[in-house]
Design an enzyme around this catalytic site. Structure first.
Site, mmCIF file in Angstrom:
data_model
loop_
_atom_site.group_PDB
_atom_site.id
_atom_site.type_symbol
_atom_site.label_atom_id
_atom_site.label_comp_id
_atom_site.label_asym_id
_atom_site.label_seq_id
_atom_site.Cartn_x
_atom_site.Cartn_y
_atom_site.Cartn_z
ATOM 1 N N SER A 197 0.800 -1.223 0.000
ATOM 2 C CA SER A 197 0.000 0.000 0.000
ATOM 3 C C SER A 197 0.835 1.276 0.000
ATOM 4 C CB SER A 197 -0.941 -0.001 1.203
ATOM 5 O OG SER A 197 -0.216 -0.016 2.419
ATOM 6 N N LYS A 205 -6.525 3.428 8.604
ATOM 7 C CA LYS A 205 -5.632 4.399 7.979
ATOM 8 C C LYS A 205 -6.242 5.790 7.973
ATOM 9 C CE LYS A 205 -3.348 0.922 5.089
ATOM 10 N NZ LYS A 205 -3.097 0.407 3.730
#
Length: 816
Positions: A707, A750
């Site tokens: 990511s 996140k």
């Protein structure tokens, strides 16, 4: 040359005399024994003259000796080894005297061995021993017995004693063929009678060899008589021991019959023993018990067994314990479910804040349960980090349903018997944890929590997770069979709830049987509400305080959450609140009974300086430094990706404890920039004249995953173009060599990490737009989300100036 016998007739000869020392001649059929014979070495047996016995030959030299004898005169010398373990015996390994034998019959066996039937003829002494490596031959001297001219009284007495001794041995159980007894009865030759008797006494090799070496018939008969007397003593003692054992068995049988008569007498008098009272109670319970026919038959069988046992026997205690377990189980006892959805929702909200997915699933089950009585109990699996309330949630669910709650911990369990129980053949056997939990609940429809299923072990005693496959399968658990019970028990009404921190250690087949519900962790706002509603009142009460002595301001709790704990759950938060309460309790105990107000300004007086520093976004735009976000087991964090270039040859240096996947993402980002250098106005020579160094701070913490691809690409293009990266923009997403941005996981964690760091703009892959539904509405309203499909859109939103030459060809990113 060896002399060969020309007459091929059955060798049933009676030897009476000899022509000389080296050869023997008999009256009647003439039988000459050669002076040199092949030798067959025997182990653990001595063959006597006139004895017919089968022998199994396996050694090559022995088989060659048999073949040599069969090809000539069919005679062979049988010598016994002194040590049966020696495979290749020499002269000194064999006795000096053996028996000349005639091979009557020979048969080759499939395993390579040879079976020969031999008859002993006469004793012989070894004069020479010749071993050429293939066969052993020996020159012999035939040993003739001295003729008995007349029998003495002693010899006659010995003959009679031996005859009667053989008959007595047979009566005491000695296995002597009847034809041997007949031959012994009709035999008057003392030497032959001695040999016949010795051959049937199962003597040891040394004893038998001494008999063979005794040439004098009368002396040999006397020795055999002594051995026969010893054998009779052994047989008599053996018979006595057997009689005593039989007498003990007869005694037990007699006691059993007496007990049966005693039972009959007590029945007539109306007097029952304690065991009879127990059996009567069991029978009354069985009559009232509503169970399947298989269970009822097993109970009847065990009750009947108990009635036939002695009250003090060990087996009685085993059967009694089994019956107690069977009658104590709730075969058809169920609690009534609370089908009031509003009340159930109220109870769930009282015990836990948030966790809407779990609460919705329980209410759905209650709704279906109110419409259908045949619904099976669901099998749920709560997966989440420690401290998010998985275990306490199970207790809350049981309270909302009005059911009993049972919890067992499976962490570290390695024995399959812990689940299925032990078979009753073992001492101290008992049912497994599942049946024990059902008995503890007292109903057949409790909420049954299996805690820590991701920490189940496996070893030589079995795999508990495989045993749980039947328990957690709705198609099978209606007839769960515990090893101890031995009959099926219906678990289909039980609501099973399992908990785990991670899904990966759980076996795929095990995981497939459960409905997975993830509990990702709490936001700061959720932790604040949990602390205010549950943790603070609980700790105030546990530490003997009240609202007149202590109060927490909102700012104090927020500071404890942000600067003293870093976790997905609230376990450490509760510890910090408890620490504050203990210090206040001490002040109260010292006489300071005024109200102690805890605020953000004075919380450090109780907890000390902050132990955790909050992630902060960068203060200004910089070249080569971009802001990313990472998922962790305790929630999420922001990370900074730093890139720089230096004179070199186009190498790529990666530091910061990066995993293989993250290293590959950095290589993919660099390859993309090199292949599209013209589009971004980058001089291609920069990739051959400079080395690039990418570093992610906090190097002691391992980092991995795809990511960070867009974050690394943004830092690299910033270095190559000298364009600054916006400090207030965070980003996440996987990059491909074609520049596509792929979806990633952990969006909620996140986003919360970026929000805590003060970032209000975030770049996400377009396919992850659906994941915003998991983010609280308050945070969605505070932040701006930019959804991108390719890396050019990332550069457009993350850099202060677009690096593209033709901006009109770029697709516009979606903003929310």
């Amino acid at each position: 040359m060896e002399e060969k016998d020309d007459e091929k007739q059955e060798p049933l000869f009676e030897l009476e005399g000899a022509a000389g020392e080296g050869a023997a001649e008999t009256s009647g059929p003439k039988l000459q024994i050669p002076a040199k014979l092949p030798v067959l070495m025997l182990r653990d047996i001595v063959v006597f003259p006139y004895m017919i016995i089968p022998l199994f030959v396996g050694r090559e030299k022995s088989k060659n000796a048999v073949d040599l004898a069969l090809s000539s005169h069919r005679m062979i010398l049988l010598l016994t080894q002194k040590d049966l373990e020696i495979e290749d015996p020499k002269r000194e390994d064999a006795f000096d005297i053996g028996t000349v034998a005639m091979i009557i019959r020979m048969l080759k066996l499939p395993d390579g061995r040879v079976r020969v039937l031999v008859q002993g003829l006469i004793r012989a002494r070894v004069e020479s021993f010749e071993d050429d490596g293939k066969v052993i031959q020996s020159e012999i001297a035939v040993i003739h017995e001295p003729e008995v001219t007349e029998k003495t009284i002693e010899t006659e007495a010995l003959i009679r004693n031996i005859r009667s001794g053989l008959e007595k041995a047979t009566s005491l159980g000695k296995n002597i063929p009847p034809e041997v007894l007949i031959i012994a009865t009709n035999m008057d030759d003392p030497g032959r009678l001695a040999d016949l008797t010795a051959a049937n006494l199962d003597l040891k090799v040394d004893e038998a060899q001494k008999i063979l070496e005794t040439v004098n018939p009368q002396l040999r008969l006397k020795k055999v008589h002594e051995l026969l007397l010893r054998e009779l003593e052994l047989l008599d003692l053996q018979s006595k021991i057997s009689s005593e054992a039989k007498g003990e068995m007869d005694k037990l049988q007699r006691q059993y019959f007496l007990r049966q008569q005693l039972k009959a007498i007590q029945k007539e008098l109306g007097e029952g023993s304690e065991l009879q009272e127990e059996i009567k109670n069991y029978q009354e319970k069985l009559a009232k018990l509503q169970v399947p026919d298989e269970v009822k038959e097993e109970l009847e069988k065990q009750i009947n067994r108990l009635g036939q046992m002695h009250p003090e026997s060990a087996e009685t205690a085993v059967v009694r314990n089994y019956l107690d377990w069977m009658f104590s189980l709730p075969w058809n006892e169920s609690t009534t479910d609370n089908l009031d959805l509003k009340k159930a929702r109220q109870i769930l909200d009282e015990d836990h804040y948030g966790l809407d997915k779990v609460k919705m699933r329980i209410l759905e089950y209650l709704a279906v349960r109110s419409l259908s009585q045949k619904i099976r109990g669901p099998i749920l699996c709560f997966v989440g980090p420690p401290g998010v309330g998985k275990t306490s949630l199970g207790r809350s669910i049981a309270r909302s349903l009005g059911r009993k709650f049972v919890r067992i911990s499976l962490g570290g369990v390695r024995d399959e018997a812990e689940i299925r129980g032990h078979r009753r053949t073992y001492v101290g056997a008992m049912p497994g944890k599942i049946i024990q939990g059902i008995k503890q609940a007292g109903s057949n429809n409790p909420v049954f929590m299996l805690d820590e299923v991701d920490k189940i072990g496996a070893d030589f005693r079995g795999d508990p997770s495989s045993a749980l496959l039947e328990v957690l399968d709705p198609e099978q658990n209606h007839s769960f069979r515990d090893h101890y019970l031995g009959v099926p028990f219906d678990l289909s009404k039980v609501m099973f709830i399992t908990t785990a921190n991670l899904l990966d250690p759980i076996q795929p087949a095990f995981r497939d049987r459960m409905e997975i519900i993830e509990l990702p962790g709490y936001t700061e706002e959720e932790k604040l509400e949990i602390a205010r509603r549950h943790l603070i009142p609980k700790q105030i009460a546990e530490n003997g305080l009240n609202k007149q002595l202590i109060s927490f301001s909102r700012g104090a709790v927020q500071k404890i959450i942000a600067q003293y704990t870093r976790e997905a759950g609230v376990r450490n938060l509760e510890r910090e609140i408890a620490s504050v309460c203990r210090k206040v309790a001490r002040k109260v105990a010292e006489g300071k009974r005024s109200l102690h107000r805890l605020t953000a300004n004075n919380i450090e007086e109780f907890l000390g300086p902050p132990r955790i520093f909050r992630d902060q976004m960068l203060a200004k735009d910089q070249v080569g430094v971009s802001t990313g976000v990472a998922w962790t087991a305790t929630g999420g964090e922001i990370i900074f990706v730093e890139a720089t270039k230096m004179k070199g040859k186009g190498g790529l240096i990666l530091t910061g404890s990066l995993g293989d996947v993250m290293k590959e993402s950095a290589q993919a980002a660099l390859s993309f920039l090199r292949s599209h250098a013209d589009e971004f106005g980058i001089n291609p020579t920069i990739f051959t004249e400079y080395d690039f160094h990418i570093h992610i701070p906090e190097g002691a913490i391992p980092k991995d995953g795809p990511s960070a691809g867009v974050t690394i690409a943004t830092s690299l293009i910033s270095v190559c173009t000298e364009i600054k990266v916006k400090h207030d923009v965070a980003m996440t997403g996987e990059i491909t060599l074609r520049g596509n941005v792929l979806p990633i996981g952990g969006i909620k964690e996140k986003v919360l990490a970026a929000q805590r760091a003060g970032i209000r703009k975030m770049i996400l892959p377009a396919p992850n737009k659906k994941d915003l539904t998991d983010i609280p509405g308050k945070i969605r309203r505070e932040m701006e989300f930019i959804f991108v499909e390719d890396i050019n859109q990332v550069f457009e939103s993350a850099l202060t100036v677009s690096p593209l030459k033709d901006r009109h060809e770029m697709a516009t990113p979606q903003r929310t």
